[in-house]
Design a protein around this motif. Structure first.
Motif, PDB file in Angstrom:
ATOM      1  N   SER A 199      53.211  19.488 -66.336  1.00 32.00           N
ATOM      2  CA  SER A 199      52.278  20.494 -66.841  1.00 32.00           C
ATOM      3  C   SER A 199      51.057  19.788 -67.422  1.00 32.00           C
ATOM      4  CB  SER A 199      52.941  21.377 -67.912  1.00 32.00           C
ATOM      5  OG  SER A 199      53.401  20.581 -69.003  1.00 32.00           O
ATOM      6  N   GLY A 200      50.006  20.542 -67.628  1.00 41.14           N
ATOM      7  CA  GLY A 200      48.781  19.981 -68.174  1.00 41.14           C
ATOM      8  C   GLY A 200      47.864  21.081 -68.671  1.00 41.14           C
ATOM      9  N   GLY A 201      46.730  20.670 -69.219  1.00 39.90           N
ATOM     10  CA  GLY A 201      45.772  21.633 -69.735  1.00 39.90           C
ATOM     11  C   GLY A 201      45.359  21.309 -71.150  1.00 39.90           C
ATOM     12  N   THR A 202      44.743  22.264 -71.812  1.00 42.26           N
ATOM     13  CA  THR A 202      44.184  22.075 -73.145  1.00 42.26           C
ATOM     14  C   THR A 202      45.141  22.582 -74.212  1.00 42.26           C
ATOM     15  OG1 THR A 202      41.946  22.327 -72.266  1.00 42.26           O
ATOM     16  CG2 THR A 202      42.210  22.578 -74.630  1.00 42.26           C
ATOM     17  N   LEU A 203      45.461  21.712 -75.174  1.00 42.41           N
ATOM     18  CA  LEU A 203      46.307  22.097 -76.300  1.00 42.41           C
ATOM     19  C   LEU A 203      45.478  22.620 -77.469  1.00 42.41           C
ATOM     20  CD1 LEU A 203      48.876  19.158 -76.320  1.00 42.41           C
ATOM     21  CD2 LEU A 203      49.278  21.503 -75.549  1.00 42.41           C
ATOM     22  N   GLY A 260      54.558  32.277 -60.570  1.00 39.84           N
ATOM     23  CA  GLY A 260      55.092  32.595 -59.261  1.00 39.84           C
ATOM     24  C   GLY A 260      56.246  31.673 -58.908  1.00 39.84           C
ATOM     25  N   GLN A 261      57.188  32.184 -58.112  1.00 37.31           N
ATOM     26  CA  GLN A 261      58.347  31.375 -57.730  1.00 37.31           C
ATOM     27  C   GLN A 261      58.832  31.795 -56.348  1.00 37.31           C
ATOM     28  OE1 GLN A 261      61.138  30.351 -60.825  1.00 37.31           O
ATOM     29  NE2 GLN A 261      62.907  30.667 -59.474  1.00 37.31           N
ATOM     30  N   LEU A 262      59.221  30.805 -55.541  1.00 33.08           N
ATOM     31  CA  LEU A 262      59.804  31.044 -54.224  1.00 33.08           C
ATOM     32  C   LEU A 262      61.219  30.467 -54.221  1.00 33.08           C
ATOM     33  CD1 LEU A 262      56.806  30.112 -51.896  1.00 33.08           C
ATOM     34  CD2 LEU A 262      57.585  32.409 -52.508  1.00 33.08           C
ATOM     35  N   ASN A 263      62.203  31.299 -53.862  1.00 28.42           N
ATOM     36  CA  ASN A 263      63.601  30.896 -53.813  1.00 28.42           C
ATOM     37  C   ASN A 263      64.136  31.031 -52.390  1.00 28.42           C
ATOM     38  OD1 ASN A 263      64.097  31.095 -57.000  1.00 28.42           O
ATOM     39  ND2 ASN A 263      63.131  32.996 -56.340  1.00 28.42           N
ATOM     40  N   ALA A 304      50.398  29.525 -64.853  1.00 25.39           N
ATOM     41  CA  ALA A 304      49.394  29.178 -65.859  1.00 25.39           C
ATOM     42  C   ALA A 304      49.555  30.070 -67.071  1.00 25.39           C
ATOM     43  CB  ALA A 304      47.994  29.327 -65.279  1.00 25.39           C
ATOM     44  N   GLU A 305      49.223  29.481 -68.234  1.00 24.24           N
ATOM     45  CA  GLU A 305      49.120  30.231 -69.481  1.00 24.24           C
ATOM     46  C   GLU A 305      47.648  30.258 -69.845  1.00 24.24           C
ATOM     47  OE1 GLU A 305      51.621  28.251 -72.277  1.00 24.24           O
ATOM     48  OE2 GLU A 305      53.458  28.632 -71.137  1.00 24.24           O
ATOM     49  N   LEU A 306      47.025  31.418 -69.701  1.00 27.49           N
ATOM     50  CA  LEU A 306      45.575  31.526 -69.798  1.00 27.49           C
ATOM     51  C   LEU A 306      45.165  31.942 -71.204  1.00 27.49           C
ATOM     52  CD1 LEU A 306      45.010  33.293 -66.360  1.00 27.49           C
ATOM     53  CD2 LEU A 306      44.876  30.849 -66.876  1.00 27.49           C
ATOM     54  N   TYR A 307      45.283  31.018 -72.157  1.00 25.41           N
ATOM     55  CA  TYR A 307      44.735  31.239 -73.485  1.00 25.41           C
ATOM     56  C   TYR A 307      43.213  31.110 -73.403  1.00 25.41           C
ATOM     57  CZ  TYR A 307      49.540  30.719 -75.069  1.00 25.41           C
ATOM     58  OH  TYR A 307      50.886  30.877 -75.253  1.00 25.41           O
ATOM     59  N   SER A 308      42.494  31.814 -74.262  1.00 25.53           N
ATOM     60  CA  SER A 308      41.041  31.941 -74.125  1.00 25.53           C
ATOM     61  C   SER A 308      40.332  30.597 -74.039  1.00 25.53           C
ATOM     62  CB  SER A 308      40.492  32.738 -75.314  1.00 25.53           C
ATOM     63  OG  SER A 308      40.833  32.093 -76.543  1.00 25.53           O
ATOM     64  N   SER A 309      40.665  29.655 -74.908  1.00 28.06           N
ATOM     65  CA  SER A 309      39.984  28.360 -74.908  1.00 28.06           C
ATOM     66  C   SER A 309      40.930  27.211 -74.611  1.00 28.06           C
ATOM     67  CB  SER A 309      39.316  28.123 -76.272  1.00 28.06           C
ATOM     68  OG  SER A 309      40.263  28.253 -77.320  1.00 28.06           O
ATOM     69  N   SER A 310      42.180  27.520 -74.287  1.00 32.56           N
ATOM     70  CA  SER A 310      43.178  26.464 -74.082  1.00 32.56           C
ATOM     71  C   SER A 310      44.104  26.808 -72.922  1.00 32.56           C
ATOM     72  CB  SER A 310      43.991  26.268 -75.362  1.00 32.56           C
ATOM     73  OG  SER A 310      43.170  26.021 -76.472  1.00 32.56           O
ATOM     74  N   PRO A 311      43.599  26.843 -71.683  1.00 27.72           N
ATOM     75  CA  PRO A 311      44.477  27.159 -70.546  1.00 27.72           C
ATOM     76  C   PRO A 311      45.438  26.008 -70.260  1.00 27.72           C
ATOM     77  CG  PRO A 311      42.312  26.528 -69.772  1.00 27.72           C
ATOM     78  CD  PRO A 311      42.213  26.595 -71.263  1.00 27.72           C
ATOM     79  N   LEU A 312      46.680  26.358 -69.907  1.00 22.93           N
ATOM     80  CA  LEU A 312      47.713  25.388 -69.546  1.00 22.93           C
ATOM     81  C   LEU A 312      48.287  25.756 -68.178  1.00 22.93           C
ATOM     82  CD1 LEU A 312      49.572  25.266 -72.986  1.00 22.93           C
ATOM     83  CD2 LEU A 312      48.307  23.363 -71.975  1.00 22.93           C
ATOM     84  N   TRP A 313      48.707  24.769 -67.396  1.00 15.25           N
ATOM     85  CA  TRP A 313      49.310  25.023 -66.100  1.00 15.25           C
ATOM     86  C   TRP A 313      50.634  24.274 -65.994  1.00 15.25           C
ATOM     87  CZ3 TRP A 313      50.314  20.574 -63.560  1.00 15.25           C
ATOM     88  CH2 TRP A 313      49.546  19.454 -63.872  1.00 15.25           C
ATOM     89  N   ASN A 314      51.479  24.701 -65.063  1.00 15.97           N
ATOM     90  CA  ASN A 314      52.761  24.028 -64.837  1.00 15.97           C
ATOM     91  C   ASN A 314      53.182  24.209 -63.389  1.00 15.97           C
ATOM     92  OD1 ASN A 314      55.056  26.315 -64.696  1.00 15.97           O
ATOM     93  ND2 ASN A 314      53.525  26.921 -66.224  1.00 15.97           N
ATOM     94  N   VAL A 315      53.848  23.201 -62.839  1.00 18.49           N
ATOM     95  CA  VAL A 315      54.444  23.261 -61.501  1.00 18.49           C
ATOM     96  C   VAL A 315      55.799  22.585 -61.564  1.00 18.49           C
ATOM     97  CG1 VAL A 315      52.266  23.321 -60.223  1.00 18.49           C
ATOM     98  CG2 VAL A 315      53.281  21.128 -60.810  1.00 18.49           C
ATOM     99  N   GLY A 316      56.709  23.010 -60.693  1.00 18.83           N
ATOM    100  CA  GLY A 316      58.032  22.405 -60.680  1.00 18.83           C
ATOM    101  C   GLY A 316      58.911  22.995 -59.591  1.00 18.83           C
TER     102      GLY A 316
END
Length: 388
Positions: A143-147, A351-354, A369-381
């Motif tokens: 994951s990554g993005g702005t904390l 989103g998820q594909l099984n 993604a977690e779309l916080y106004s000034s701190s968006p975060l993303w994740n993949v797995g």
């Protein structure tokens, strides 16, 4: 004799000037002013012993500084963000074909007697509720993005890399109740924002732990919960940009502690058709972090709806899923004294594909993604689940 006395005075005076030139302001008798850094620590500037030189003198530049580096702000935010993503996967059941013995939920299909004893269901919610035996699941991601956003002269703090991996084992005590254990490891690399002469190049956070979980699932509703504990280590190289020294001053701080994690999830399943359902649900998560002698707690809320569409693919099952949620997070007391605050409300998209094979082995991939106004975060797995 007079010449000798004059020579001694000149020598002693010269030695004093040379000593001052070498030491400069390195002697720090008192701390005059402290400015909170964006991570819960302080940047303190001292009063020099000698009177301040005229402003036109090069020696009037900023004096040396010391850093009281405490992981009271960034570390709890990063640790909770990791646990929230982890708990979503831990408590989310993967779609499986149902045991053939569940006669009232079995739908006609192409299977024959020599196939594994699992069948398609006439209610899509049953793919998540009806179980037997053991399941072992392994998964991982990043994951990554702005904390923390840039604010008040401070640079933004970002999650720049790392990984998270989990392993869980559960047993179906009844067809609809299962319980198990899990283990997890995680590493997060954080690019920490600085201010003026202070710069912290990075923060590394490592978590290793595990816990227990339980799930009660029916075709129409569900309730799940998990408890865990992690051993946590945080380390950070610190740099001080200083015009009074020849080069940049560097320090390295580290601390160890623990984190207590909890999550509870509940929701409903609404059948739209034999191959579609909606799941309105609520996930509550919390992380209590003890690090560097400071106790901090963060809680999170994920309230949303998930669309799932289990579709037949021969004797296998293909299931796309999409979730839209309102997110809320915040410190639960003991809020760090920091001029930079994290965003507390946002929008979540996942989103998820099984893909479920006839023997109920499941593979999946996910991202969001977690779309916080000034701190968006993303994740993949993604991961793999075996039934035995």
């Amino acid at each position: 004799m007079g010449q000798h006395r004059i020579f001694n005075q000149i020598f002693n005076g010269g030695f004093t000037l040379i000593s001052f030139a070498l030491t400069g302001f390195s002697a720090l008798p008192s701390w005059a002013a402290c400015t909170p850094d964006p991570f819960g620590g302080e940047v303190c500037t001292p009063d020099p012993i000698l009177p301040a030189p005229p402003s036109s003198s090069p020696a009037a530049a900023l004096p040396l500084v010391e850093i009281n580096r405490v992981f009271t702000n960034l570390a709890p935010i990063a640790a909770h963000s990791n646990w929230q993503i982890f708990s979503q996967q831990l408590l989310e059941p993967l779609p499986q074909k149902i045991p053939a013995a569940t006669a009232n939920l079995v739908a006609p299909g192409p299977e024959i007697n020599t196939d594994p004893a699992y069948r398609f269901a006439n209610n899509p919610g049953a793919y998540y509720s009806e179980r037997d035996g053991w399941r072992l699941r392994a998964w991982g991601g990043t994951s990554g993005g702005t904390l923390l956003p840039a604010a008040n002269g401070y640079g933004s703090s970002k999650l720049t890399g790392g990984y998270s991996a989990g392993l869980k084992l559960d047993y179906a005590i009844t067809p609809r109740f299962r319980a198990g254990i899990f283990g997890r490891i995680a590493e997060q690399n954080i690019q920490a924002g600085g201010i003026r002469w202070f710069n912290s190049s990075s923060v590394n956070l490592q978590e290793t732990g595990g816990g227990i979980f339980a799930q009660y699932q029916t075709p129409d509703w569900f309730l799940d919960g998990a408890l865990g504990i992690d051993a946590v280590t945080g380390s950070s190289p610190i740099q001080i940009l200083n015009s009074n020294s020849i080069d940049i001053r560097s320090y390295h701080t580290s601390s160890s502690g623990n984190a207590f994690n909890a999550a509870i999830q509940g929701g409903l399943r609404w059948k739209l058709s034999e191959s579609q359902l909606l799941e309105p649900s609520l996930l509550l998560s919390s992380t209590n972090l003890n690090l560097a002698g400071v106790n901090s707690s963060i809680g999170g809320l994920d309230l949303g709806v998930t669309w799932k569409a289990p579709m037949r693919d021969g004797k296998n099952l293909f299931t796309p899923a999409l979730r839209l949620a309102w997110l809320q997070r915040g410190f639960l007391g003991n809020v760090p004294n920091s001029p930079v605050s994290m965003a507390t409300s946002g929008l979540g998209l996942q989103g998820q594909l099984n893909y479920t094979f006839a023997n109920n082995t499941v593979i999946y991939a996910r991202g969001g993604a977690e779309l916080y106004s000034s701190s968006p975060l993303w994740n993949v797995g993604g991961g793999l689940q075996l039934r035995f």
